[in-house]
Design an enzyme around this catalytic site. Structure first.
Site, PDB file in Angstrom:
ATOM      1  N   TYR A  76       0.796  -1.225   0.000  1.00  0.00           N
ATOM      2  CA  TYR A  76       0.000   0.000   0.000  1.00  0.00           C
ATOM      3  C   TYR A  76       0.830   1.277   0.000  1.00  0.00           C
ATOM      4  O   TYR A  76       0.378   2.319  -0.466  1.00  0.00           O
ATOM      5  CB  TYR A  76      -0.914   0.025   1.231  1.00  0.00           C
ATOM      6  CG  TYR A  76      -1.945  -1.075   1.246  1.00  0.00           C
ATOM      7  CD1 TYR A  76      -3.251  -0.821   0.852  1.00  0.00           C
ATOM      8  CD2 TYR A  76      -1.623  -2.370   1.643  1.00  0.00           C
ATOM      9  CE1 TYR A  76      -4.211  -1.820   0.858  1.00  0.00           C
ATOM     10  CE2 TYR A  76      -2.581  -3.374   1.653  1.00  0.00           C
ATOM     11  CZ  TYR A  76      -3.871  -3.094   1.262  1.00  0.00           C
ATOM     12  OH  TYR A  76      -4.820  -4.078   1.258  1.00  0.00           O
ATOM     13  N   ASN A 144      -6.937   3.807  -3.393  1.00  0.00           N
ATOM     14  CA  ASN A 144      -7.525   2.725  -2.621  1.00  0.00           C
ATOM     15  C   ASN A 144      -8.712   3.262  -1.837  1.00  0.00           C
ATOM     16  O   ASN A 144      -8.552   4.137  -0.985  1.00  0.00           O
ATOM     17  CB  ASN A 144      -6.498   2.151  -1.638  1.00  0.00           C
ATOM     18  CG  ASN A 144      -7.066   1.027  -0.793  1.00  0.00           C
ATOM     19  OD1 ASN A 144      -7.692   0.108  -1.325  1.00  0.00           O
ATOM     20  ND2 ASN A 144      -6.874   1.093   0.521  1.00  0.00           N
ATOM     21  N   GLU A 145      -9.895   2.799  -2.159  1.00  0.00           N
ATOM     22  CA  GLU A 145     -11.098   3.161  -1.406  1.00  0.00           C
ATOM     23  C   GLU A 145     -11.262   4.674  -1.264  1.00  0.00           C
ATOM     24  O   GLU A 145     -11.589   5.169  -0.191  1.00  0.00           O
ATOM     25  CB  GLU A 145     -11.090   2.479  -0.029  1.00  0.00           C
ATOM     26  CG  GLU A 145     -10.889   0.978  -0.130  1.00  0.00           C
ATOM     27  CD  GLU A 145     -11.263   0.209   1.132  1.00  0.00           C
ATOM     28  OE1 GLU A 145     -11.537   0.841   2.163  1.00  0.00           O
ATOM     29  OE2 GLU A 145     -11.282  -1.022   1.075  1.00  0.00           O
ATOM     30  N   ASP A 186     -16.061  -1.842  -1.350  1.00  0.00           N
ATOM     31  CA  ASP A 186     -17.239  -2.579  -1.817  1.00  0.00           C
ATOM     32  C   ASP A 186     -18.484  -1.923  -1.233  1.00  0.00           C
ATOM     33  O   ASP A 186     -18.989  -2.327  -0.197  1.00  0.00           O
ATOM     34  CB  ASP A 186     -17.103  -4.026  -1.344  1.00  0.00           C
ATOM     35  CG  ASP A 186     -18.256  -4.894  -1.803  1.00  0.00           C
ATOM     36  OD1 ASP A 186     -18.969  -4.497  -2.746  1.00  0.00           O
ATOM     37  OD2 ASP A 186     -18.440  -5.980  -1.222  1.00  0.00           O
ATOM     38  N   GLU A 247      -8.780  -7.033  -2.192  1.00  0.00           N
ATOM     39  CA  GLU A 247      -8.724  -7.458  -0.789  1.00  0.00           C
ATOM     40  C   GLU A 247      -9.905  -8.394  -0.614  1.00  0.00           C
ATOM     41  O   GLU A 247     -11.006  -8.084  -1.075  1.00  0.00           O
ATOM     42  CB  GLU A 247      -8.953  -6.301   0.205  1.00  0.00           C
ATOM     43  CG  GLU A 247      -7.763  -5.453   0.503  1.00  0.00           C
ATOM     44  CD  GLU A 247      -8.081  -4.333   1.531  1.00  0.00           C
ATOM     45  OE1 GLU A 247      -9.129  -4.386   2.216  1.00  0.00           O
ATOM     46  OE2 GLU A 247      -7.261  -3.414   1.627  1.00  0.00           O
TER      47      GLU A 247
END
Ligand SMILES: *[C@@H]1O[C@H](CO)[C@@H](O)[C@H](O)[C@H]1NC(C)=O
Ligand SMILES: *[C@@H]1O[C@H](CO)[C@@H](O)[C@H](O)[C@H]1NC(C)=O
Ligand SMILES: *[C@@H]1O[C@H](CO)[C@@H](O)[C@H](O)[C@H]1NC(C)=O
Ligand SMILES: *[C@@H]1O[C@H](CO)[C@@H](O)[C@H](O)[C@H]1NC(C)=O
Ligand SMILES: CC(=O)N[C@H]1CO[C@H](CO)[C@@H](O)[C@@H]1O
Length: 430
Positions: A76, A144-145, A186, A247
Site C-alpha cells: 500500500y 484505494n477506497e 465494496d 482485498e
C-alpha cells in the site's frame, strides 16, 4: 536468447531466468509467455513506510509465500527514494509479482473536497519511475477506497484523471505497458456505477486498464449465491477490462476456510474475474494475519513493539488459516485461455447517468485537468443533472442494489479493514 546469455556470461554476470511480465488484453491479464494470469495474492505491509527495503525480511517472507502458493503481493505504501532491488528480485525469484499503490502517506486522492494536482502527480510518478524497472511489477493502483459515500462519487472523475495522467506519463517515458487501475471499497450503492464509470468512454487513454474491489462478502460457511458473489459477477459479465478482488478474506466467523477461493478460481467466475488478494500477511490487531513473527508481547514491556505485534523475523504460519489457504490454492489452478486464442470483443460500458444521492456524476463528463480544484464550476460540470443523450446513460440502480443477503456489515468491513491496519500501524510508528 543464446546471444543474450553469451553476452551476460562474457560480462561475468549471473544469468537468472527472467520472470515474464504482465499486461492487459481485453478483459484479461496475460503473461509475456501468452498464458492468462490469475492473481493469487497476499496484502503485505509489515511496516507503514515501506516493506520492500529489507531484503533479509523479504527473503524470509518470500520463501514461505512460495510454499503457500502466492503469485502476487499488494503493497500500500512505499518510499520511492529507497532501494528496492533486493526485495524485488527476491520476490521475482519466488515467482511473485507486485501490485503497488502509487500514493504515499499524504498524496492520496480525497473524497471530500477532491482534487488532483501537480504535487500528487509528481509523487505518483516517482513511485512509477522506481517500480517500472522491475519485471515483476504487475500493476499500479491510483487509489484505494477513495469513494465510500454517495456524495463522494464526485471524486470519481479525479481518480480517473489520475489514471489518465499516469498512463500518459508511462507512455511518454516509454515504460513497459504496466497496467494502471483502482482498488474500490465494496459499497453496494456505488456499484456498478463506479466500476462502469472507470471503464466507460470511447477514449481508452482516459479509462483505467483494470478495476478491483475490496470485498469481504463471503464469511464462514457460505456459497456463491449466499455470499453475493453471484451478484458481483452479474455486473461484470460484459466488463471490458480485467477485474479482481484487491482485498478479500472475511475473518468472522473464524477460522477461515477460504472457501470463496473455490468460486473465484472456479467455472462461474474465471471467465470474468482475474483472481483475488487475501488480506493479509502479518497478524496485527485487526486479526487478519496468516503469519506471525512470534507471540504477541505486552506493549507496556520495555522494548516491546507499540502494539505488541513484532513486525519482522521468521514468519510462523497461523493455523488453521494458513494451511487452509494453502490447501485451497493447491487445488485451484485455472488455466484460462491462451492469449493467441483470445480476441477481445467487449466494448466499454455506458457512462452511468446522474442519480441524486446515488451516483452524482453525469455520464462521461470532461475529466478535470491536473491542478483543477473542486470549485463550483467543476462541480456543476460534473454533476449537472441534464438529460443524458440516449445511449450514454443507463438506468440508475436503487441505493440498496447489490447488497448481499445476510451480510449487512460487509460495507463497513470493506471500508475499514485495510485502512484500519494501516492507520493503527501509522500511529504506532509516530
Ligand atoms: C459529503 O458530505 C459530507 C458531510 O456528510 C461533507 O463533509 C463532504 O464535504 C461532502 N462531500 C462533498 C464532495 O461535497
Ligand atoms: C496539492 O494538494 C495537496 C493536498 O492534498 C497540497 O498539500 C499541495 O500543496 C497541493 N499542491 C499544489 C501544487 O497545489
Ligand atoms: C484521448 O484522451 C487523451 C488524454 O486525455 C487526449 O490527449 C486525446 O486527445 C484524446 N483523444 C481523442 C481522440 O479525443
Ligand atoms: C447489476 O446487477 C444487478 C443485480 O444482479 C442488476 O439488477 C443490475 O441491472 C446490474 N447492473 C448493471 C449495470 O449491470
Ligand atoms: C480447506 C481446509 O483445509 N479446511 C480446513 C480448515 O481448518 C479446519 C480446522 O483445522 C479443518 O477442519 C478444515 O478442513
Amino acid at each position: 536468447m543464446r546471444s543474450v546469455v553469451l553476452t551476460c556470461a562474457l560480462a561475468g554476470a549471473v544469468v537468472v531466468a527472467a520472470i515474464p511480465t504482465i499486461s492487459v488484453k481485453g478483459s484479461k491479464f496475460f503473461t509475456s509467455e501468452g498464458d492468462q494470469f490469475f492473481v493469487k495474492g497476499i496484502a503485505y505491509q509489515l511496516v507503514p513506510d515501506d516493506p520492500l527495503i529489507d531484503n533479509t525480511q523479504c527473503k524470509l517472507d518470500a520463501a514461505l509465500m512460495k510454499d503457500l502458493g502466492t503469485n502476487s503481493i499488494r503493497v500500500y505504501h512505499v518510499d520511492p527514494e529507497a532501494d528496492h532491488e533486493g526485495c524485488m528480485s527476491t520476490f521475482a525469484d519466488a515467482g511473485i509479482y507486485l501490485w503497488v499503490d502509487l500514493d504515499t502517506f499524504n498524496t492520496q486522492i480525497e473524497q471530500d473536497a477532491p482534487h488532483w494536482n501537480e504535487t500528487q502527480l509528481e509523487a505518483f510518478q516517482k513511485v512509477m519511475d522506481e517500480f517500472q524497472q522491475f519485471d515483476n511489477t504487475a500493476g499500479f493502483f491510483v487509489g484505494n477506497e477513495v469513494l465510500t459515500k454517495p456524495n463522494g462519487s464526485v471524486a470519481a472523475p479525479f481518480v480517473k484523471a489520475a489514471a489518465r495522467d499516469l498512463k500518459a506519463y508511462r507512455d511518454s517515458k516509454n515504460y513497459r505497458n504496466i497496467p494502471v487501475g483502482y482498488s474500490a471499497a465494496d459499497i453496494a450503492s456505488l456499484r456498478p456505477m463506479l466500476q462502469n464509470y472507470m471503464a466507460c468512454g470511447t477514449n481508452a487513454s482516459e479509462s483505467l486498464d483494470f478495476f478491483s474491489l475490496n470485498a469481504y462478502e463471503w464469511c464462514g460457511d457460505s456459497s456463491y449465491e449466499q455470499s453475493g458473489y453471484d451478484e458481483l459477477t452479474r455486473n461484470v459479465t460484459d466488463y471490458n477490462i480485467p477485474i479482481f478482488l484487491s482485498e478479500t478474506g472475511c475473518n468472522e466467523p473464524s477460522p477461515r476456510n477460504f472457501e470463496d477461493q473455490t468460486a473465484i478460481f472456479g467455472d462461474e467466475m474465471t471467465p470474468y474475474w482475474s483472481g483475488s488478494i487475501i488480506y493479509e500477511w502479518i497478524q496485527e490487531a485487526n486479526n487478519y494475519g496468516l503469519i506471525k513473527y512470534g507471540e504477541k508481547v505486552d506493549p507496556a514491556a520495555s522494548g516491546a513493539p507499540p502494539d505488541g505485534f513484532t513486525r519482522s523475523g521468521t514468519p510462523t504460519p497461523i493455523s488453521p488459516d494458513f494451511p487452509n489457504l494453502s490447501n485451497q490454492w493447491k487445488t485451484l489452478t485455472p488455466s484460462g485461455v491462451k492469449e493467441s486464442d483470445y480476441t477481445p470483443t467487449l466494448t466499454p460500458p455506458p457512462c452511468p447517468a446522474y442519480t441524486s444521492d446515488v451516483w452524482e456524476v453525469n455520464g462521461g463528463v470532461a475529466l478535470p485537468s491536473v491542478g483543477q480544484t473542486f470549485d463550483s464550476a467543476v462541480k456543476s460540470s460534473i454533476t449537472a443533472s441534464t438529460t443524458v443523450p440516449s445511449g450514454t446513460g443507463q438506468p440508475s440502480a436503487s441505493p440498496t442494489e447489490g447488497a448481499a443477503p445476510g451480510s449487512p456489515i460487509k460495507e463497513v468491513q470493506g471500508m475499514s479493514v485495510g485502512l484500519l491496519g494501516l492507520l493503527l500501524g501509522f500511529f504506532w510508528w509516530m
